[in-house]
Design a protein around this motif. Structure first.
Motif, PDB file in Angstrom:
ATOM      1  N   GLU A  96      -5.580  11.194  11.618  1.00 29.89           N
ATOM      2  CA  GLU A  96      -4.499  11.434  12.754  1.00 29.89           C
ATOM      3  C   GLU A  96      -2.953  11.273  11.865  1.00 29.89           C
ATOM      4  OE1 GLU A  96      -4.537  13.132  15.428  1.00 29.89           O
ATOM      5  OE2 GLU A  96      -6.847  12.872  15.916  1.00 29.89           O
ATOM      6  N   ALA A  97      -3.026  10.099  11.105  1.00 33.37           N
ATOM      7  CA  ALA A  97      -1.787   9.951  10.827  1.00 33.37           C
ATOM      8  C   ALA A  97      -1.439  10.729   9.374  1.00 33.37           C
ATOM      9  CB  ALA A  97      -2.010   8.354   9.935  1.00 33.37           C
ATOM     10  N   SER A  98      -2.462  10.909   8.711  1.00 34.23           N
ATOM     11  CA  SER A  98      -2.368  11.881   7.657  1.00 34.23           C
ATOM     12  C   SER A  98      -1.795  13.441   8.197  1.00 34.23           C
ATOM     13  CB  SER A  98      -3.504  12.390   6.918  1.00 34.23           C
ATOM     14  OG  SER A  98      -3.598  13.273   5.727  1.00 34.23           O
ATOM     15  N   THR A 141       0.838  -1.206   0.056  1.00 31.33           N
ATOM     16  CA  THR A 141       0.066  -0.061  -0.092  1.00 31.33           C
ATOM     17  C   THR A 141       0.902   1.252   0.017  1.00 31.33           C
ATOM     18  OG1 THR A 141      -1.657  -1.230   1.228  1.00 31.33           O
ATOM     19  CG2 THR A 141      -1.749   1.187   1.251  1.00 31.33           C
ATOM     20  N   LEU A 142       0.908   2.234  -1.117  1.00 30.17           N
ATOM     21  CA  LEU A 142       1.605   3.288  -1.070  1.00 30.17           C
ATOM     22  C   LEU A 142       0.917   4.550  -0.911  1.00 30.17           C
ATOM     23  CD1 LEU A 142       3.883   1.983  -4.158  1.00 30.17           C
ATOM     24  CD2 LEU A 142       4.355   1.834  -1.809  1.00 30.17           C
ATOM     25  N   LEU A 143       1.289   5.416  -0.449  1.00 25.27           N
ATOM     26  CA  LEU A 143       0.702   6.735  -0.324  1.00 25.27           C
ATOM     27  C   LEU A 143       1.664   7.742  -1.052  1.00 25.27           C
ATOM     28  CD1 LEU A 143      -1.878   8.637   0.865  1.00 25.27           C
ATOM     29  CD2 LEU A 143      -0.091   9.021   2.923  1.00 25.27           C
ATOM     30  N   THR A 186      -6.129  16.224   4.057  1.00 19.44           N
ATOM     31  CA  THR A 186      -6.290  15.801   2.558  1.00 19.44           C
ATOM     32  C   THR A 186      -5.701  14.664   2.109  1.00 19.44           C
ATOM     33  OG1 THR A 186      -4.840  17.388   1.879  1.00 19.44           O
ATOM     34  CG2 THR A 186      -7.035  18.137   1.942  1.00 19.44           C
ATOM     35  N   GLY A 187      -4.594  14.023   2.887  1.00 17.79           N
ATOM     36  CA  GLY A 187      -3.858  12.850   2.748  1.00 17.79           C
ATOM     37  C   GLY A 187      -3.103  13.186   1.196  1.00 17.79           C
ATOM     38  N   GLY A 188      -3.494  11.943   0.392  1.00 22.15           N
ATOM     39  CA  GLY A 188      -2.664  11.948  -0.636  1.00 22.15           C
ATOM     40  C   GLY A 188      -3.315  10.958  -1.533  1.00 22.15           C
TER      41      GLY A 188
END
Length: 409
Positions: free
Chosen positions: A362-364, A329-331, A372-374
């Motif tokens: 929280e991780a983002s 799993t890649l962000l 918004t993350g990625g």
């Protein structure tokens, strides 16, 4: 040991639409045997569980067989398999139940690495019980959350640690067995979110050392459902709020209302489908699942490396999935480009790579990506090398467009 990807893909009607699916972490596509099992359950007599009518016997058989299938999948006791609408719902239920055993001055631990479904229910339950919440932090530079990170926030007042077995955002797989030993040395319980983990790794909850473990069949080719595996002796000590006439037997005392029998039938079929992934495997279902997951991990790791090698030539791409042990799993974020625009560009080309924080807010934030993350690229058993090539080509095409001011940088 390998499996025939062409034969496997032929079992998924959804793939005929032509998309390359990298959205598996949000929910996988469904193979024919699962679809047929659901239809078969609904096509035959079905009633509340019992032993007198055919409908009652069918319902009873579905529940019993599915508990055994999940026990085989997780290395659990079938009498400690609890079904619910979702892992989120089950965690809320158990947070409320476990909070009855806490008193002011007690402490619980949650982590920044987790999906919010393994954070917010505990924080809210702690607030009602007057219990202190401590946070375990992960290293945003490496994506690692170590036993030392957990040990630093444990105390003799710790009653529970809630921790993911694998991050749904960046794939990090914490060292759960080592963490479990630290938690139990303090006399606390370990509640593991295994939703993302179960899709990619052979689960052995005894080896992991967890007290509770959740998973969601729709992340591993099954229907939408939640599953919790616990310790039978521990479940016997817990008293959830329930209806007066409902049974007090375990695990049924934790299952509220009539179970969705058709979804249970589909879940059992999904486990059997996974067990048959490696045709050369021998032995019972548990043994065949071990062989199947070994083949699955080998294939997914190879495809992940293929993606990473392709991304290495695309300089604006930043990969946030860096832990030594992680799922495929890649962000990604894209310097100078907005990932929502990338998601739409790829979707228009039949490559499904969603953008967001995926409830791991929280991780983002910890990664410096705000809310918004990625772009999240996630592999599933049916992904092919051709899918990967389509992804890399479509992403390269997007990155060669004129740069726009990013909205999520």
């Amino acid at each position: 040991m390998t499996y025939d990807i062409t034969a496997l893909r032929a079992q998924f009607p959804a793939l005929k639409a032509g998309s390359a699916h990298f959205d598996g972490p949000g929910g996988t596509q469904t193979p024919l045997p699962v679809i047929e099992a659901i239809a078969d359950a609904l096509a035959n007599p079905l009633s509340n569980r019992g032993h007198d009518t055919e409908g009652e016997r069918n319902a009873e058989a579905i529940v019993t067989r599915t508990r055994q299938a999940l026990a085989d999948l997780l290395g659990a006791d079938p009498t400690a398999i609890v079904f619910g609408r979702s892992a989120t719902q089950l965690t809320y239920d158990f947070a409320r139940t476990l909070a009855k055993t806490w008193v002011p001055g007690d402490e619980i631990v949650v982590s920044r690495l987790d999906h919010d479904s393994n954070i917010r229910p505990w924080i809210q339950a702690a607030a009602h019980a007057g219990v202190t919440v401590r946070w375990a932090e992960f290293d945003p530079a490496t994506g690692e959350l170590t036993p030392d990170d957990i040990g630093a926030v444990l105390s003799d007042r710790t009653r529970l640690v809630a921790l993911t077995a694998a991050s749904n955002l960046i794939g990090t797989r914490p060292a759960i067995p080592e963490i479990s030993r630290l938690v139990h040395q303090r006399g606390a319980l370990l509640y593991a979110d295994g939703v993302h983990y179960t899709a990619h790794a052979h689960v052995d909850i005894a080896q992991l050392g967890v007290d509770f473990f959740t998973c969601s069949p729709y992340k591993f080719l099954g229907p939408h459902l939640g599953v919790l595996a616990g310790r039978p002796d521990l479940l016997e000590t817990l008293t959830p709020d329930k209806l007066l006439p409902s049974t007090n037997a375990v695990p049924e005392r934790f299952e509220f209302g009539t179970l969705p029998y058709e979804l249970l039938a589909g879940t059992r079929a999904a486990v059997d489908f996974l067990a048959d992934l490696a045709p050369e495997a021998r032995g019972g279902r548990r043994e065949r699942l071990a062989s199947a997951y070994a083949a699955l991990e080998q294939r997914e790791d190879a495809l992940r490396r293929r993606i990473e090698e392709g991304l290495a030539s695309l300089e604006p791409v930043i990969i946030h999935s860096r832990a030594a042990h992680r799922t495929p799993t890649l962000l990604l974020t894209l310097d100078g480009h907005d990932t929502t625009d990338a998601y739409r560009h790829l979707a228009a080309r039949g490559v499904d790579v969603p953008s967001g924080s995926f409830y791991a807010i929280e991780a983002s934030r910890r990664l410096g990506l705000g809310d918004t993350g990625g772009l999240r690229v996630g592999l599933a058993p049916y992904n092919s090398a051709e899918d990967v090539d389509r992804l890399l080509e479509a992403l390269s095409d997007f990155l060669h467009r004129p740069a726009q001011r990013p909205r999520n940088s």
